[in-house]
Design a protein around this motif. Structure first.
Motif, PDB file in Angstrom:
ATOM      1  N   ILE A  41       0.844  -1.197   0.000  1.00  0.00           N
ATOM      2  CA  ILE A  41       0.000   0.000   0.000  1.00  0.00           C
ATOM      3  C   ILE A  41       0.878   1.245   0.000  1.00  0.00           C
ATOM      4  CG2 ILE A  41      -1.688   1.315   1.344  1.00  0.00           C
ATOM      5  CD1 ILE A  41      -2.778  -1.444   2.285  1.00  0.00           C
ATOM      6  N   PHE A  42       1.953   1.223   0.761  1.00  0.00           N
ATOM      7  CA  PHE A  42       2.898   2.338   0.772  1.00  0.00           C
ATOM      8  C   PHE A  42       3.454   2.598  -0.622  1.00  0.00           C
ATOM      9  CE2 PHE A  42       7.474   3.448   1.144  1.00  0.00           C
ATOM     10  CZ  PHE A  42       7.339   4.755   1.578  1.00  0.00           C
ATOM     11  N   ILE A  43       3.868   1.532  -1.310  1.00  0.00           N
ATOM     12  CA  ILE A  43       4.398   1.665  -2.675  1.00  0.00           C
ATOM     13  C   ILE A  43       3.318   2.211  -3.620  1.00  0.00           C
ATOM     14  CG2 ILE A  43       5.344   0.392  -4.645  1.00  0.00           C
ATOM     15  CD1 ILE A  43       7.310   0.756  -2.312  1.00  0.00           C
ATOM     16  N   CYS A  44       2.092   1.731  -3.470  1.00  0.00           N
ATOM     17  CA  CYS A  44       0.997   2.224  -4.321  1.00  0.00           C
ATOM     18  C   CYS A  44       0.752   3.709  -4.103  1.00  0.00           C
ATOM     19  CB  CYS A  44      -0.284   1.436  -4.054  1.00  0.00           C
ATOM     20  SG  CYS A  44      -0.270  -0.226  -4.715  1.00  0.00           S
ATOM     21  N   TYR A  45       0.777   4.157  -2.864  1.00  0.00           N
ATOM     22  CA  TYR A  45       0.565   5.577  -2.598  1.00  0.00           C
ATOM     23  C   TYR A  45       1.725   6.430  -3.109  1.00  0.00           C
ATOM     24  CZ  TYR A  45      -3.693   5.018   0.126  1.00  0.00           C
ATOM     25  OH  TYR A  45      -4.980   4.753   0.517  1.00  0.00           O
ATOM     26  N   ILE A  46       2.931   5.897  -3.067  1.00  0.00           N
ATOM     27  CA  ILE A  46       4.081   6.621  -3.613  1.00  0.00           C
ATOM     28  C   ILE A  46       3.894   6.835  -5.120  1.00  0.00           C
ATOM     29  CG2 ILE A  46       6.551   6.378  -4.158  1.00  0.00           C
ATOM     30  CD1 ILE A  46       6.213   7.158  -1.342  1.00  0.00           C
ATOM     31  N   VAL A  51      -0.332  10.799  -2.894  1.00  0.00           N
ATOM     32  CA  VAL A  51       0.932  10.590  -2.191  1.00  0.00           C
ATOM     33  C   VAL A  51       0.879  11.104  -0.745  1.00  0.00           C
ATOM     34  CG1 VAL A  51       2.087  12.747  -2.881  1.00  0.00           C
ATOM     35  CG2 VAL A  51       3.428  10.666  -2.588  1.00  0.00           C
ATOM     36  N   SER A  52      -0.055  11.970  -0.448  1.00  0.00           N
ATOM     37  CA  SER A  52      -0.162  12.488   0.924  1.00  0.00           C
ATOM     38  C   SER A  52      -0.584  11.410   1.916  1.00  0.00           C
ATOM     39  CB  SER A  52      -1.151  13.651   0.968  1.00  0.00           C
ATOM     40  OG  SER A  52      -2.419  13.228   0.534  1.00  0.00           O
ATOM     41  N   PHE A  53      -1.114  10.295   1.434  1.00  0.00           N
ATOM     42  CA  PHE A  53      -1.527   9.207   2.321  1.00  0.00           C
ATOM     43  C   PHE A  53      -0.413   8.210   2.613  1.00  0.00           C
ATOM     44  CE2 PHE A  53      -5.987   9.780   0.411  1.00  0.00           C
ATOM     45  CZ  PHE A  53      -6.326  10.702   1.394  1.00  0.00           C
ATOM     46  N   MET A  54       0.780   8.440   2.100  1.00  0.00           N
ATOM     47  CA  MET A  54       1.843   7.436   2.205  1.00  0.00           C
ATOM     48  C   MET A  54       2.374   7.236   3.615  1.00  0.00           C
ATOM     49  SD  MET A  54       5.381   9.034   1.022  1.00  0.00           S
ATOM     50  CE  MET A  54       6.151  10.268   2.014  1.00  0.00           C
ATOM     51  N   MET A  55       2.232   8.228   4.484  1.00  0.00           N
ATOM     52  CA  MET A  55       2.834   8.131   5.814  1.00  0.00           C
ATOM     53  C   MET A  55       2.151   7.067   6.680  1.00  0.00           C
ATOM     54  SD  MET A  55       5.286   9.035   7.650  1.00  0.00           S
ATOM     55  CE  MET A  55       5.977  10.444   6.863  1.00  0.00           C
ATOM     56  N   ALA A 114      -3.234   3.597  -9.380  1.00  0.00           N
ATOM     57  CA  ALA A 114      -2.459   3.300  -8.173  1.00  0.00           C
ATOM     58  C   ALA A 114      -3.240   3.685  -6.915  1.00  0.00           C
ATOM     59  CB  ALA A 114      -1.117   4.021  -8.205  1.00  0.00           C
ATOM     60  N   SER A 115      -3.977   4.787  -6.984  1.00  0.00           N
ATOM     61  CA  SER A 115      -4.800   5.196  -5.830  1.00  0.00           C
ATOM     62  C   SER A 115      -5.926   4.207  -5.602  1.00  0.00           C
ATOM     63  CB  SER A 115      -5.394   6.587  -6.051  1.00  0.00           C
ATOM     64  OG  SER A 115      -4.391   7.551  -6.130  1.00  0.00           O
ATOM     65  N   LYS A 116      -6.545   3.758  -6.688  1.00  0.00           N
ATOM     66  CA  LYS A 116      -7.625   2.758  -6.557  1.00  0.00           C
ATOM     67  C   LYS A 116      -7.084   1.449  -5.986  1.00  0.00           C
ATOM     68  CE  LYS A 116     -10.853   5.189  -8.722  1.00  0.00           C
ATOM     69  NZ  LYS A 116     -11.922   5.837  -8.018  1.00  0.00           N
ATOM     70  N   ALA A 117      -5.904   1.028  -6.477  1.00  0.00           N
ATOM     71  CA  ALA A 117      -5.296  -0.203  -5.974  1.00  0.00           C
ATOM     72  C   ALA A 117      -4.943  -0.065  -4.497  1.00  0.00           C
ATOM     73  CB  ALA A 117      -4.048  -0.541  -6.781  1.00  0.00           C
ATOM     74  N   ALA A 118      -4.391   1.084  -4.116  1.00  0.00           N
ATOM     75  CA  ALA A 118      -4.062   1.317  -2.707  1.00  0.00           C
ATOM     76  C   ALA A 118      -5.328   1.312  -1.855  1.00  0.00           C
ATOM     77  CB  ALA A 118      -3.308   2.626  -2.547  1.00  0.00           C
ATOM     78  N   GLY A 119      -6.400   1.883  -2.385  1.00  0.00           N
ATOM     79  CA  GLY A 119      -7.662   1.903  -1.647  1.00  0.00           C
ATOM     80  C   GLY A 119      -8.234   0.516  -1.443  1.00  0.00           C
ATOM     81  N   VAL A 120      -8.228  -0.286  -2.505  1.00  0.00           N
ATOM     82  CA  VAL A 120      -8.754  -1.655  -2.394  1.00  0.00           C
ATOM     83  C   VAL A 120      -7.885  -2.483  -1.447  1.00  0.00           C
ATOM     84  CG1 VAL A 120      -9.133  -3.793  -3.682  1.00  0.00           C
ATOM     85  CG2 VAL A 120      -9.894  -1.606  -4.632  1.00  0.00           C
ATOM     86  N   LEU A 121      -6.569  -2.369  -1.571  1.00  0.00           N
ATOM     87  CA  LEU A 121      -5.677  -3.082  -0.650  1.00  0.00           C
ATOM     88  C   LEU A 121      -5.834  -2.554   0.773  1.00  0.00           C
ATOM     89  CD1 LEU A 121      -2.464  -3.430  -2.833  1.00  0.00           C
ATOM     90  CD2 LEU A 121      -4.008  -5.247  -2.098  1.00  0.00           C
ATOM     91  N   GLY A 122      -6.165  -1.272   0.898  1.00  0.00           N
ATOM     92  CA  GLY A 122      -6.418  -0.699   2.217  1.00  0.00           C
ATOM     93  C   GLY A 122      -7.640  -1.311   2.871  1.00  0.00           C
TER      94      GLY A 122
END
Length: 168
Positions: A41-46, A51-55, A114-122
């Motif tokens: 998820i970190f890599i997806c947000y990067i 990108v502001s959600f990466m932390m 990438a944001s959608k993938a990060a969201g689904v993995l989230g």
């Protein structure tokens, strides 16, 4: 006669490997899933426009990795002053809430893949952390019940001592 990998490893490396009972435990599997999911998820947000959600995934990755290493080296048995179960419970609850919130924001506000993938993995990470905090909550309740069952005995002893001193 087959020998395991652990027996074939050099002694220095064998000391570095986590115990087998930890690797077979449900807690270790959950921590591994949390670590891997948080890193992905970190890599997806990067790579995304969110990108502001990466932390949040980075911190959750580091905390899960720390706990995995701590359990592997049995630091929870060496440092009894820290309430490991309570800190793990709080880590899981906050992670589930944070992942749920940023996943909703990532899926609804951003349109890149990438944001959608990060969201689904989230959302998947939210479920994994929720399972972990449910299991940890049951362990915490058992620990608190055990601790409270010891307290009445101590209280009775102190009441008996008080009554003895009053009769003098």
């Amino acid at each position: 006669q087959p020998t395991g990998e652990r027996e074939r490893a050099p002694p220095a490396l064998r000391a570095m490997l986590p115990p087998r009972e930890l690797l077979r435990s449900r807690k270790c599997r959950l921590l591994l899933a949390e670590t891997v999911l948080s890193f992905i998820i970190f890599i997806c947000y990067i790579a995304s426009s969110a990108v502001s959600f990466m932390m949040a995934p980075l911190l959750k990755f580091l905390l899960a990795l720390f706990l995995l290493v701590a359990y592997a080296f049995k630091l929870n048995e060496k440092f009894k002053g820290l309430y490991w179960t309570l800190s793990d419970f709080l880590r899981c609850v906050t992670a589930a809430i944070i992942y749920f919130a940023i996943s909703i924001a990532a899926v609804s506000k951003y349109s890149d893949g990438a944001s959608k993938a990060a969201g689904v993995l989230g959302f998947i990470a939210t479920i994994v952390y929720a399972i972990d905090f449910y299991i940890t909550f049951n362990d915490l309740v058992a620990f608190l019940k055990q601790d409270s069952s010891d307290a009445p005995e101590e209280q009775r002893k102190s009441e008996d001592e008080d009554s003895d001193s009053d009769s003098d």
